[in-house]
Design an enzyme around this catalytic site. Structure first.
Site, PDB file in Angstrom:
ATOM      1  N   ILE A  12       0.909  -1.210   0.187  1.00 20.40           N
ATOM      2  CA  ILE A  12       0.069  -0.097  -0.097  1.00 20.40           C
ATOM      3  C   ILE A  12       0.824   1.327   0.025  1.00 20.40           C
ATOM      4  N   ASN A  35       9.532  -6.711   4.535  1.00 19.07           N
ATOM      5  CA  ASN A  35       8.371  -7.453   3.691  1.00 19.07           C
ATOM      6  C   ASN A  35       8.412  -6.865   2.216  1.00 19.07           C
ATOM      7  N   ASP A  58      15.287   0.714  10.122  1.00 18.95           N
ATOM      8  CA  ASP A  58      14.437  -0.103  11.029  1.00 18.95           C
ATOM      9  C   ASP A  58      13.688   0.942  12.069  1.00 18.95           C
ATOM     10  N   LEU A  59      12.260   0.955  12.122  1.00 19.83           N
ATOM     11  CA  LEU A  59      11.706   1.856  13.040  1.00 19.83           C
ATOM     12  C   LEU A  59      12.194   1.632  14.609  1.00 19.83           C
ATOM     13  N   LYS A  84       1.890  -7.844   9.154  1.00 21.82           N
ATOM     14  CA  LYS A  84       0.618  -7.747   9.124  1.00 21.82           C
ATOM     15  C   LYS A  84      -0.166  -9.064   8.783  1.00 21.82           C
ATOM     16  N   SER A 124      -7.062  -0.725  10.519  1.00 18.85           N
ATOM     17  CA  SER A 124      -7.676  -2.046   9.871  1.00 18.85           C
ATOM     18  C   SER A 124      -9.110  -2.099  10.252  1.00 18.85           C
ATOM     19  N   TYR A 148      -2.275  -9.677  15.794  1.00 19.99           N
ATOM     20  CA  TYR A 148      -1.737  -8.481  14.856  1.00 19.99           C
ATOM     21  C   TYR A 148      -2.946  -7.458  15.099  1.00 19.99           C
ATOM     22  N   LYS A 152      -3.168  -3.112  16.300  1.00 21.13           N
ATOM     23  CA  LYS A 152      -3.636  -1.872  15.605  1.00 21.13           C
ATOM     24  C   LYS A 152      -4.720  -1.162  16.820  1.00 21.13           C
ATOM     25  N   TYR A 176      -8.731   0.465   6.864  1.00 13.44           N
ATOM     26  CA  TYR A 176      -8.672  -0.245   5.643  1.00 13.44           C
ATOM     27  C   TYR A 176      -9.628  -1.414   5.673  1.00 13.44           C
ATOM     28  N   ASN A 197      -1.619 -15.839   2.199  1.00 14.58           N
ATOM     29  CA  ASN A 197      -2.408 -15.865   3.054  1.00 14.58           C
ATOM     30  C   ASN A 197      -3.915 -15.257   2.653  1.00 14.58           C
ATOM     31  N   ARG A 230     -16.438  -9.959   1.713  1.00 10.30           N
ATOM     32  CA  ARG A 230     -15.898  -9.002   2.051  1.00 10.30           C
ATOM     33  C   ARG A 230     -15.946  -7.652   1.056  1.00 10.30           C
TER      34      ARG A 230
HETATM   35  P1  NAD Z   1       3.523  -4.550   3.564  1.00 17.47           P
HETATM   36  O1  NAD Z   1       3.981  -5.718   4.129  1.00 17.47           O
HETATM   37  O2  NAD Z   1       3.519  -4.678   2.053  1.00 17.47           O
HETATM   38  O3  NAD Z   1       4.141  -3.003   3.852  1.00 17.47           O
HETATM   39  C1  NAD Z   1       4.603  -2.855   5.117  1.00 17.47           C
HETATM   40  C2  NAD Z   1       5.950  -2.344   5.085  1.00 17.47           C
HETATM   41  O4  NAD Z   1       6.615  -1.899   6.154  1.00 17.47           O
HETATM   42  C3  NAD Z   1       7.052  -3.527   4.260  1.00 17.47           C
HETATM   43  O5  NAD Z   1       7.655  -2.812   3.368  1.00 17.47           O
HETATM   44  C4  NAD Z   1       8.032  -3.697   5.671  1.00 17.47           C
HETATM   45  O6  NAD Z   1       9.215  -4.081   4.951  1.00 17.47           O
HETATM   46  C5  NAD Z   1       7.925  -2.368   6.240  1.00 17.47           C
HETATM   47  N1  NAD Z   1       8.356  -2.624   7.702  1.00 17.47           N
HETATM   48  C6  NAD Z   1       7.789  -3.410   8.672  1.00 17.47           C
HETATM   49  N2  NAD Z   1       8.193  -3.451   9.734  1.00 17.47           N
HETATM   50  C7  NAD Z   1       9.025  -2.312   9.674  1.00 17.47           C
HETATM   51  C8  NAD Z   1       9.969  -1.672  10.491  1.00 17.47           C
HETATM   52  N3  NAD Z   1       9.994  -2.046  12.007  1.00 17.47           N
HETATM   53  N4  NAD Z   1      10.844  -0.642  10.119  1.00 17.47           N
HETATM   54  C9  NAD Z   1      10.613  -0.158   8.903  1.00 17.47           C
HETATM   55  N5  NAD Z   1       9.894  -0.938   8.059  1.00 17.47           N
HETATM   56  C10 NAD Z   1       9.059  -1.926   8.226  1.00 17.47           C
HETATM   57  O7  NAD Z   1       1.973  -4.323   4.060  1.00 17.47           O
HETATM   58  P2  NAD Z   1       0.789  -3.543   3.294  1.00 17.47           P
HETATM   59  O8  NAD Z   1      -0.306  -4.619   2.991  1.00 17.47           O
HETATM   60  O9  NAD Z   1       1.221  -2.524   2.436  1.00 17.47           O
HETATM   61  O10 NAD Z   1       0.273  -2.699   4.657  1.00 17.47           O
HETATM   62  C11 NAD Z   1       0.554  -1.573   4.898  1.00 17.47           C
HETATM   63  C12 NAD Z   1       0.032  -0.968   6.345  1.00 17.47           C
HETATM   64  O11 NAD Z   1      -1.480  -1.423   6.184  1.00 17.47           O
HETATM   65  C13 NAD Z   1       0.214  -2.131   7.679  1.00 17.47           C
HETATM   66  O12 NAD Z   1       0.626  -1.363   8.569  1.00 17.47           O
HETATM   67  C14 NAD Z   1      -0.904  -3.184   7.578  1.00 17.47           C
HETATM   68  O13 NAD Z   1      -0.966  -3.812   8.867  1.00 17.47           O
HETATM   69  C15 NAD Z   1      -2.076  -2.056   7.076  1.00 17.47           C
HETATM   70  N6  NAD Z   1      -3.071  -2.727   6.711  1.00 17.47           N
HETATM   71  C16 NAD Z   1      -2.931  -3.691   5.561  1.00 17.47           C
HETATM   72  C17 NAD Z   1      -4.099  -4.674   5.112  1.00 17.47           C
HETATM   73  C18 NAD Z   1      -3.762  -5.392   3.910  1.00 17.47           C
HETATM   74  O14 NAD Z   1      -4.649  -6.176   3.597  1.00 17.47           O
HETATM   75  N7  NAD Z   1      -2.897  -5.302   3.079  1.00 17.47           N
HETATM   76  C19 NAD Z   1      -5.227  -4.178   5.615  1.00 17.47           C
HETATM   77  C20 NAD Z   1      -5.502  -3.253   6.697  1.00 17.47           C
HETATM   78  C21 NAD Z   1      -4.438  -2.692   7.121  1.00 17.47           C
HETATM   79  C1  WQD Z   2     -10.801 -13.097   2.327  1.00 16.97           C
HETATM   80  C2  WQD Z   2     -11.975 -13.893   2.220  1.00 16.97           C
HETATM   81  C3  WQD Z   2     -11.299 -16.018   3.296  1.00 16.97           C
HETATM   82  C4  WQD Z   2      -7.742 -16.999   1.519  1.00 16.97           C
HETATM   83  C5  WQD Z   2      -7.353  -9.970   6.256  1.00 16.97           C
HETATM   84  C6  WQD Z   2      -7.049  -9.544   7.715  1.00 16.97           C
HETATM   85  C7  WQD Z   2      -7.611  -8.232   7.858  1.00 16.97           C
HETATM   86  C8  WQD Z   2      -6.988  -7.276   6.656  1.00 16.97           C
HETATM   87  C9  WQD Z   2      -7.357  -7.705   5.455  1.00 16.97           C
HETATM   88  C10 WQD Z   2      -4.958  -6.176   7.618  1.00 16.97           C
HETATM   89  C11 WQD Z   2     -12.431 -14.807   3.444  1.00 16.97           C
HETATM   90  C12 WQD Z   2     -11.398 -16.333   2.132  1.00 16.97           C
HETATM   91  C13 WQD Z   2      -8.986 -16.640   1.824  1.00 16.97           C
HETATM   92  C14 WQD Z   2      -7.986 -18.406   0.876  1.00 16.97           C
HETATM   93  C15 WQD Z   2     -10.566 -18.354   1.069  1.00 16.97           C
HETATM   94  N1  WQD Z   2      -5.534  -7.142   6.843  1.00 16.97           N
HETATM   95  N2  WQD Z   2     -10.150 -17.128   1.592  1.00 16.97           N
HETATM   96  N3  WQD Z   2      -9.361 -19.006   0.586  1.00 16.97           N
HETATM   97  O1  WQD Z   2      -9.550 -12.536   6.248  1.00 16.97           O
HETATM   98  O2  WQD Z   2     -10.952 -10.647   5.359  1.00 16.97           O
HETATM   99  O3  WQD Z   2      -8.898 -10.109   6.026  1.00 16.97           O
HETATM  100  O4  WQD Z   2      -6.669  -9.268   5.354  1.00 16.97           O
HETATM  101  O5  WQD Z   2      -5.329  -5.727   8.354  1.00 16.97           O
HETATM  102  O6  WQD Z   2      -7.179  -7.766   9.146  1.00 16.97           O
HETATM  103  O7  WQD Z   2      -7.556 -10.621   8.631  1.00 16.97           O
HETATM  104  O8  WQD Z   2      -8.976 -11.423   4.097  1.00 16.97           O
HETATM  105  O9  WQD Z   2      -8.296 -12.458   1.813  1.00 16.97           O
HETATM  106  O10 WQD Z   2      -7.653 -13.400   3.923  1.00 16.97           O
HETATM  107  O11 WQD Z   2      -9.798 -13.450   3.182  1.00 16.97           O
HETATM  108  O12 WQD Z   2     -11.450 -18.809   0.868  1.00 16.97           O
HETATM  109  O13 WQD Z   2      -7.169 -19.231   0.519  1.00 16.97           O
HETATM  110  O14 WQD Z   2     -11.292 -15.068   1.510  1.00 16.97           O
HETATM  111  O15 WQD Z   2     -12.220 -17.132   4.356  1.00 16.97           O
HETATM  112  O16 WQD Z   2     -13.780 -15.009   3.342  1.00 16.97           O
HETATM  113  P1  WQD Z   2      -9.630 -11.300   5.538  1.00 16.97           P
HETATM  114  P2  WQD Z   2      -8.408 -12.622   3.195  1.00 16.97           P
END
Ligand code: NAD
Ligand code: WQD
Length: 337
Positions: A12, A35, A58-59, A84, A124, A148, A152, A176, A197, A230
């Site tokens: 993101i 990551n 690193d933070l 995450k 989240s 996790y 948050k 999000y 995942n 979702r």
């Molecule tokens: P991502 O893992 O792609 O990005 C996170 C970045 O943070 C990575 O590049 C990682 O290397 C870096 N990072 C982690 N720990 C660090 C540290 N201690 N110091 C410096 N850098 C560090 O994840 P994303 O999907 O881009 O998510 C970004 C943010 O949004 C995260 O906080 C995540 O929890 C939140 N979020 C993500 C989702 C999702 O589904 N992707 C949903 C809700 C919230």
């Molecule tokens: C979506 C749907 C699964 C994988 C997660 C975190 C949430 C947020 C977003 C960070 C569900 C189904 C999934 C698979 C499947 N992240 N599924 N087969 O669980 O809604 O949210 O990511 O903040 O905190 O929990 O997302 O993409 O894992 O699942 O059937 O191989 O797909 O059961 O219904 P989720 P997901």
């Protein structure tokens, strides 16, 4: 305005950096590549044709993080950096708490020291735990089901307390829903390490032939087709939400909370069908048991973000799948393709 983006090499964060640069903000990016990788940073520069300072830090490394504040005049922080993976957080909870909580505390202490009073935080929908109904509004009760999610929720509380104690501090908590999709260019997208995942990257890797079939986690939920529903949101819409938050809220002290979702729910089978259309292939799947901890339905009421930020998602599910496929098909191994 000069914005420090933590975790800016991630999924993101990288898309948000592109939108910030395109909107003529200056950025400074910090990431430890836990990551992500340098190629993501190079791609941001290539897509936008703009340069910016990048720090591999690193933070948790206070001394080197402080150098970023000494060497740059920062006006606001968008804080993505964090671990995450829900499942992993139940196996190594202490690492999640230390990285996400301590990392944020160090960041916010440095913000205070260098008089930086604006932060936008990646929260989240996970903070709604098992919501009693859908759509979810920002005033729903909060709870969590895994470490996790707890990081948050704790960080939301920590930032709220910090804002109460500092009448100059503006905190924007963006909750999000399920970000998917990729940049239109096909050059930037989600690059999960190992077996994904999340649903969308898993489906995309089946489509490209890296995985055999999708495992659908349960078809006995009380939803129209029995599979989980979702609120999938295009990552570029999500990125633009951050620009709106900075534009509208950055200089307004206090705590501002917004759901960033589309307000639409799609089932696992809807996603598989949309992806089949985007890639022109059949996607094999099997029905497996429910995944522990999953909920039946989760989608946002995004009206507050529309009303107060003037933001709403404009990209539909077809575009999300088409853009994911463009990235996945041209980069089957992510940035290492
Ligand atoms: P991502 O893992 O792609 O990005 C996170 C970045 O943070 C990575 O590049 C990682 O290397 C870096 N990072 C982690 N720990 C660090 C540290 N201690 N110091 C410096 N850098 C560090 O994840 P994303 O999907 O881009 O998510 C970004 C943010 O949004 C995260 O906080 C995540 O929890 C939140 N979020 C993500 C989702 C999702 O589904 N992707 C949903 C809700 C919230
Ligand atoms: C979506 C749907 C699964 C994988 C997660 C975190 C949430 C947020 C977003 C960070 C569900 C189904 C999934 C698979 C499947 N992240 N599924 N087969 O669980 O809604 O949210 O990511 O903040 O905190 O929990 O997302 O993409 O894992 O699942 O059937 O191989 O797909 O059961 O219904 P989720 P997901």
């Amino acid at each position: 305005m000069n914005i420090l983006v933590t975790g800016g090499a991630g999924y993101i964060g990288s898309h948000t950096c592109v939108e910030l640069l395109n909107a003529c903000y200056d950025i400074v990016v910090v990431d430890n590549f836990d990551n992500s990788c340098m190629k993501a940073v190079d791609t941001i520069k290539r897509i936008t044709g703009k340069d910016f300072p990048f720090y591999e830090v690193d933070l948790l490394d206070r001394e080197n993080l402080e150098k970023v504040f000494i060497e740059n005049k920062i006006d606001a922080v968008i804080h993505f950096a964090g671990l995450k993976a829900v499942g992993e957080s139940t196996q190594i909870p202490l690492r999640y708490y230390h990285n996400n909580i301590t990392g944020t505390l160090i960041l916010m202490e440095l913000m205070e020291k260098y008089d930086v009073n604006n932060i936008v935080f990646s929260s989240s929908a996970t903070v709604y735990g098992m919501p009693k109904s859908v759509p979810i509004t920002e005033d729903f009760p909060l709870s969590t089901t895994n470490p996790y999610g707890s990081t948050k929720l704790m960080l939301e509380q920590i930032m709220t307390d910090a804002a109460k104690a500092n009448d100059k501090l503006s905190v924007t908590l963006l909750r999000y829903f399920n970000p998917i999709g990729a940049h239109k260019s096909g050059e930037m997208g989600e690059d999960p390490q190992g077996i994904p995942n999340n649903l969308l990257p898993y489906v995309a890797q089946v489509a490209v032939g890296k995985l055999e079939k999708v495992h659908v986690f349960g078809n006995d939920y009380p939803t129209p087709d029995g599979t989980g529903v979702r609120d999938y949101i295009h990552v570029v819409d999500l990125a633009i939400g951050h620009l709106k938050a900075i534009e509208v809220r950055a200089n307004e002290p206090g705590v501002h909370i917004y759901n960033l979702g589309t307000g639409n729910g799609y089932s696992v089978l809807d996603i598989i069908k949309s992806f089949e259309k985007a890639c022109g292939k059949e996607i094999p799947y099997v029905i497996d048991p429910r995944r522990p901890g999953d909920i039946a339905e989760c989608w946002a009421n995004p009206a507050k973000a529309k009303r107060e930020l003037g933001w709403e998602a404009t990209r539909g599910i077809e575009e999300m799948c088409e853009d994911s496929w463009r990235w996945q098909s041209t980069h089957p191994n992510g940035y290492n393709s």
